[in-house]
Each structure stands twice: as C-alpha cells, then as structure tokens.
Write an enzyme that holds these catalytic residues in place. Structure first.
Site, PDB file in Angstrom:
ATOM      1  N   THR A  16     -60.795 -32.490 -31.998  1.00  0.00           N
ATOM      2  CA  THR A  16     -61.207 -31.732 -31.017  1.00  0.00           C
ATOM      3  C   THR A  16     -59.652 -31.683 -29.956  1.00  0.00           C
ATOM      4  O   THR A  16     -58.529 -31.746 -30.172  1.00  0.00           O
ATOM      5  CB  THR A  16     -62.158 -32.872 -29.511  1.00  0.00           C
ATOM      6  OG1 THR A  16     -60.609 -33.568 -29.421  1.00  0.00           O
ATOM      7  CG2 THR A  16     -62.927 -32.914 -30.423  1.00  0.00           C
ATOM      8  N   ASP A  17     -59.916 -30.351 -29.575  1.00  0.00           N
ATOM      9  CA  ASP A  17     -58.863 -29.634 -28.377  1.00  0.00           C
ATOM     10  C   ASP A  17     -58.639 -30.339 -27.478  1.00  0.00           C
ATOM     11  O   ASP A  17     -59.299 -31.472 -26.631  1.00  0.00           O
ATOM     12  CB  ASP A  17     -58.999 -27.863 -27.850  1.00  0.00           C
ATOM     13  CG  ASP A  17     -60.403 -27.950 -27.191  1.00  0.00           C
ATOM     14  OD1 ASP A  17     -61.246 -28.814 -26.388  1.00  0.00           O
ATOM     15  OD2 ASP A  17     -60.722 -26.760 -27.692  1.00  0.00           O
ATOM     16  N   THR A  18     -58.167 -29.725 -26.418  1.00  0.00           N
ATOM     17  CA  THR A  18     -57.430 -30.483 -24.692  1.00  0.00           C
ATOM     18  C   THR A  18     -58.742 -30.579 -23.993  1.00  0.00           C
ATOM     19  O   THR A  18     -58.364 -31.659 -23.252  1.00  0.00           O
ATOM     20  CB  THR A  18     -56.806 -29.140 -24.149  1.00  0.00           C
ATOM     21  OG1 THR A  18     -56.909 -28.519 -23.532  1.00  0.00           O
ATOM     22  CG2 THR A  18     -55.209 -29.986 -24.387  1.00  0.00           C
ATOM     23  N   VAL A  21     -63.638 -30.383 -27.460  1.00  0.00           N
ATOM     24  CA  VAL A  21     -63.993 -29.933 -27.627  1.00  0.00           C
ATOM     25  C   VAL A  21     -63.825 -29.554 -29.120  1.00  0.00           C
ATOM     26  O   VAL A  21     -62.151 -29.152 -28.930  1.00  0.00           O
ATOM     27  CB  VAL A  21     -64.782 -28.272 -27.009  1.00  0.00           C
ATOM     28  CG1 VAL A  21     -65.322 -27.397 -27.469  1.00  0.00           C
ATOM     29  CG2 VAL A  21     -65.337 -28.819 -25.686  1.00  0.00           C
TER      30      VAL A  21
END
Length: 137
Positions: A16-18, A21
């Site tokens: 995931t990203d920050t 997601v």
C-alpha cells in the site's frame, strides 16, 4: 469460453501507499502471481521451462483499467484466463477482485522467448498441447 484460474492474494502493508490503498504497480505483481500459479497448475515450472526447453515468458504489453481501490488487509482474488494464443505469445484477460467486485482488469500479452537470444520463438509443444486442450489446470 475458457476457464478462469484464480488465486487468493492478501494485501500486506508493503503493498500500500501512505493512504493504505494498494499502490497501482502492485496490481501487476498480483496478476504476475496468478499467471505463474496458472502455469504451475498446468504442470510447468518457469525454471524448468528455461532449462529443459530453453524458453522463458516475458511480458510484451499491458493494458489496465483501475476501477476501485484495494486496501490494506483486503483478501483479493487475482485471475488469469487465456484470451488468445498465438504461435509465440499468449494474451491473458486478468482481473483483481474483492468479494466479487472487480477492482482492476486488464489484458497482458506474454511472449515466448529463446532463453539464449531473447528472440521470439514458438511455445514448446508440450505447453502448446495443454493450451490447445483448454489451458485449464
């Protein structure tokens, strides 16, 4: 209609990203895993194909549509379905789903290459026989 092969994928924090997601490029990894497991379920290991048959499969082109986000800890299904089979290539229709909802879908074309020259070459006869039989594990 050829059958759809599917594997479970759990979304880890590293995927995931920050915003928790799934980072867009990781959908390609999920699809790669589905194609690898599809090939394995047919009875072929990629390292064996390289050593025994002198071939490898490499992605030639990709077209993806991102429809909905996947999030940390989701349990997904990554699918692989043979859409078209040429002399030296296979085109897959692939999806990543969560509880039946399609999150990402695309078309991935892989080329069969000579391991020594990286030039296109015919799909080995024993693999071709499985594909001609329906490409289903």
């Amino acid at each position: 209609m050829k059958s759809v092969f599917s594997i479970p994928i759990r979304v880890y924090y590293e995927d995931t990203d920050t915003g928790n997601v799934v980072y867009y490029a990781n959908y390609l990894k999920f699809m790669e895993r589905a194609r690898t497991e599809w090939l394995r379920a047919l009875g072929f290991e990629q390292d064996e194909l390289s050593h025994r048959d002198g071939v490898l499969f490499a992605v030639r082109s990709v077209k993806l549509d991102f429809l909905k986000p996947a999030r940390f800890n989701d349990l997904l299904q990554a699918t692989a379905q043979v859409a078209k089979c040429g002399n030296a290539s296979i085109t897959f229709a692939q999806q990543v789903r969560r509880e039946g909802l399609t999150l990402c879908e695309g078309e991935v074309k892989v080329a069969c290459l000579d391991v020594a020259t990286f030039a296109p070459c015919p799909i080995p006869p024993r693999v071709r026989a499985q594909l001609d039989a329906g490409g289903s594990p």
